[in-house]
Scaffold this active site. Structure first.
Site, PDB file in Angstrom:
ATOM      1  N   GLU A 189       0.810  -1.222   0.000  1.00 54.26           N
ATOM      2  CA  GLU A 189       0.000   0.000   0.000  1.00 54.26           C
ATOM      3  C   GLU A 189       0.848   1.279   0.000  1.00 54.26           C
ATOM      4  OE1 GLU A 189      -4.046  -1.574   2.217  1.00 54.26           O
ATOM      5  OE2 GLU A 189      -2.505  -0.666   3.461  1.00 54.26           O
ATOM      6  N   GLU A 258      -6.862  -7.487  -0.989  1.00 53.99           N
ATOM      7  CA  GLU A 258      -7.501  -7.380   0.328  1.00 53.99           C
ATOM      8  C   GLU A 258      -8.963  -6.985   0.184  1.00 53.99           C
ATOM      9  OE1 GLU A 258      -5.566  -5.072   3.318  1.00 53.99           O
ATOM     10  OE2 GLU A 258      -3.565  -5.859   2.876  1.00 53.99           O
TER      11      GLU A 258
END
Length: 743
Positions: A189, A258
């Site tokens: 991320e 995710e």
């Protein structure tokens, strides 16, 4: 026009499903892994991947086979995990792979189940894990700045990544070697923060990809939420919904690393819930729109044993309201509903990854995505994105009822075998069945109480200032004592008037216990949304010398954010108001410091380590006594169900069984963060989910039970050790068996 529906459990479809499912999960031989814009190809065969995140250190090895098997029975064909750097390299160049950190054993457990493995090496992981998985010692290597074009950081990051890769290559765990690992990830991320690091951030992202690819592992690398990912790695999506995500180049498959089927929890925070219908809707929409690799984060959340939780303030439980609960049991109906969804998706696997894709509007908020094979077979996904109204759709001259915010799956373009809003899976009732602590030889408590302030022979150091907590302890302990003394003149007016001065303290976090003249005064704390705090409390002072002992505590270190390693903690200001001379500012007084608490330093939690201090033996341990160690020998609870330690009667502290770290306990009451925060009795699945949409637990302990794995218990003679910081009632501690009954 006729209405067409068909139960997914029909014999014909079940037979097709069994063939497809068994074929996809057969033992994995040596296989090259490639990809194009449609999907991964494993050993020359395109496959849809439905993956379940299970973090190996958040459970114990005895649980791994059943967790993996439950994921497989739930329709997943892959397991995903991060690699936890600070668990594996606790000091520079010293590696650990025992117990919960036996990554090779975990991956081989996945392989033995005939499942694929997705390994997110990172090695920065975030994950609500302490310091984002990075070893704290690295922050104190001179010149180091985390996650940017910084030579010390890159050196240690590459060194650890290479060590892990070589370990796994040696064990032949990558797919081209016959192992289960089909995908890996570098960084995590970083796209959220890259801009904050300037040009060095962009250079670092490119370097990370190049470094990873140079490892030559034979399987593709990913970078999640990395919008400028280079051509050599696959850009992927994280979020509650990823149906609209498009990879950053047209030759990459659509991967969802995710999908959050629930959310994490903080001490003092409420319980977040994500309905099974909405999770299923998000998954179905992803595959409807061309997705080919999907991973639940988390499928089993597990437990933040010991001091591994991050945040700060992340609870010891990392249940995440995942399809498998913290204790390893299927969460119904969520697990069952998603299992049925997976079955329906896999019935259309070949067409989803190879068929010609067309999209049709069926009316306002209604659409169909149709996948057609060269032989003329087709599969269709019909969706209603209206978040309030059910609708009727007409598709190929047939009528379908689509509830609001739902997707119907038609693996033959005719028969609806699954709708995301129609939950037919069984539900369950969960009970925590309490049992008093017991021992065949009779329950005897051993008690040791610490004094507040400096313990041992002397302070660790003395300074005329307030120091940063984290830079002082370097996370070797949660605890740091700040101690000083003040002399009160007998002429103070407050002594004559029998009033009390007021103590003012400001801290950058996380939590503080205050002791005046060795007596516990109170606690002040931040929370998961606002870490700094202030204390304002009247104090009882006497003429002469008065001792002020302040026990500062961390509750997990920051785990994400730009320059997160520089986030401070600890006291910044101390003063007393209401004296003859007005305000006494103690901020730059002479402060003595001591790292940790005495029992921690002496290792009182280690089995059999009773000789380090003088214990008091009693059948009735004292209650409401701060800074107290309790030790008791117990038998395991009856039955075979998972076990939780019920700490509702205690204040705050840490617990161990047979030397194993159960973790931090703190049955802190869940409160609203703002007047508009509400807890709900029922959750409407319709419409986009956010973590504060469906909260429960207002006014209740944010965590009452603490998972104690059954494998930690011996048949008898189990040593339970508790360190209570501010006072509790140990006689009311219980072991509770987690019983799940279908309803």
């Amino acid at each position: 026009m006729k209405r067409a529906t068909k139960n997914i459990a029909s014999p014909a479809i079940s037979l097709v499903l069994a063939v497809v499912f068994l074929f996809s999960l057969k033992a994995i031989a040596a296989a090259n892994v490639t990809y194009d814009h449609r999907s991964l190809s494993i050993g020359g065969r395109r496959q849809l991947i439905i993956s379940a995140a299970i973090h190996y250190p958040r459970s114990v090895p005895a649980m791994w086979p059943s967790l993996v098997q439950t994921a497989k029975e739930g329709g997943c064909n892959a397991i995903e995990s991060y690699v936890f750097w600070n668990g594996h390299e606790p000091s520079p160049g010293k590696y650990y792979f025992g117990g919960r950190y036996d990554i090779v054993k975990f991956i081989k457990t996945v392989q033995q189940a005939g499942m694929h493995m997705i390994l997110r090496i990172g090695p920065f992981v975030a994950a609500e894990w302490n310091y984002g998985g990075v070893p704290v010692w690295l922050h104190y290597v001179p010149g180091t700045v985390f996650r940017q074009d910084n030579e010390p950081w890159k050196h240690y990051m590459e060194s650890f990544t290479t060590y892990i890769v070589n370990l796994l290559k040696k064990e032949k765990l990558f797919a081209p070697q016959g192992g289960p690992i089909i995908l890996s990830q570098v960084e995590n991320e970083y796209g959220y923060y890259e801009r904050d690091y300037g040009e060095g951030g962009k250079r670092y992202a490119q370097w990370s990809a190049s470094m990873a690819v140079s490892q030559n592992i034979g399987v593709p690398w990913m970078m999640c939420q990395q919008w400028d990912a280079p051509a050599t790695v696959i850009s992927t999506c994280n979020g509650f919904y990823c149906d609209e995500f498009t990879p950053n180049t047209a030759d990459k498959p659509k991967i969802w690393t995710e999908n959050w089927p629930g959310w994490f929890k903080t001490f003092g925070g409420r319980d977040p819930h994500r309905p099974a219908e909405d999770v299923a809707y998000s998954v179905a929409r992803f595959f409807q729109k061309g997705g080919s690799v999907h991973n639940y984060y988390m499928y089993h959340g597990g437990t933040n044993f010991g001091r591994t939780s991050g945040g700060p303030f992340i609870t010891t439980s990392y249940d995440y309201e995942a399809p498998i609960d913290e204790y390893g049991l299927p969460r119904l109906p969520k697990w069952g509903h998603l299992k049925n969804l997976h079955k329906a998706i896999m019935l259309s696997e070949s067409m989803l990854i190879s068929g010609e894709h067309r999209n049709f509007s069926l009316g306002s908020s209604l659409e169909a995505d149709v996948y057609t094979s060269s032989s003329g077979s087709c599969a269709a996904f019909l969706s209603n994105s209206d978040d309030k109204n059910d609708k009727t759709a007409v598709f190929q001259n047939m009528t379908y009822h689509l509830p609001a915010w739902s997707v119907s799956i038609l693996p033959d373009c005719k028969n609806e075998v699954f709708n995301t809003a129609k939950v037919t899976a069984k539900s369950s009732k969960v009970e925590m069945l309490p049992e008093d602590l017991k021992s065949a030889s009779g329950l005897k408590w051993q008690v040791f109480s610490e004094r507040s302030g400096i313990w041992g022979e002397k302070a660790d150091f003395v300074k005329n200032e307030l120091v940063d907590h984290i830079n002082t302890t370097k996370d070797t302990t949660d605890y740091l004592w700040y101690t000083t003394s003040i002399t009160v003149s007998a002429n103070e007016e407050f002594l004559k008037k029998q009033t009390r001065p007021v103590l003012f303290i400001e801290s950058k976090g996380h939590t503080l216990h205050v002791f005046i003249n060795k007596e516990y005064l109170g606690t002040a704390t931040g929370n998961g949304t606002h870490v700094p705090f202030k204390l304002k409390k009247p104090v009882t002072l006497k003429a002469g010398e008065n001792n002020l002992d302040l026990l500062s505590m961390t509750v997990g270190l920051s785990n994400a954010g730009s320059f997160y390693e520089w986030v401070p903690a600890g006291l910044t200001s101390v003063s007393i108001k209401g004296l003859n001379n007005g305000t006494l500012n103690l901020t730059n007084s002479k402060w003595s410091y001591k790292l940790g608490v005495q029992g921690e330093h002496l290792g009182l939690f280690h089995p059999g380590n009773s000789g380090a201090v003088k214990w008091t033996v009693t059948a009735k341990p004292p209650k409401k006594q701060p800074l107290t160690w309790y030790k008791v020998i117990i038998d395991p609870p009856s039955g075979s169900e998972p076990v939780g330690l019920d700490m509702i009667s205690m204040g705050k502290g840490m617990a161990w069984l047979n030397g194993e770290e159960i973790g931090r306990y703190w049955p802190r009451i869940a409160r609203k963060n703002s007047p508009n925060d509400e807890c709900v009795k029922e959750c409407d699945y319709r419409g986009k989910f956010m973590p504060d949409k469906c909260n429960t637990g207002c006014g209740e302990p944010s965590q009452r039970w603490y998972h104690v794995p059954r494998s930690w218990f011996k048949p008898s003679g189990n040593e339970l050790v508790i360190f209570e910081e501010k006072g509790g009632y140990p006689m009311k501690i219980k072991l509770s068996r987690r019983k799940v009954s279908e309803v």
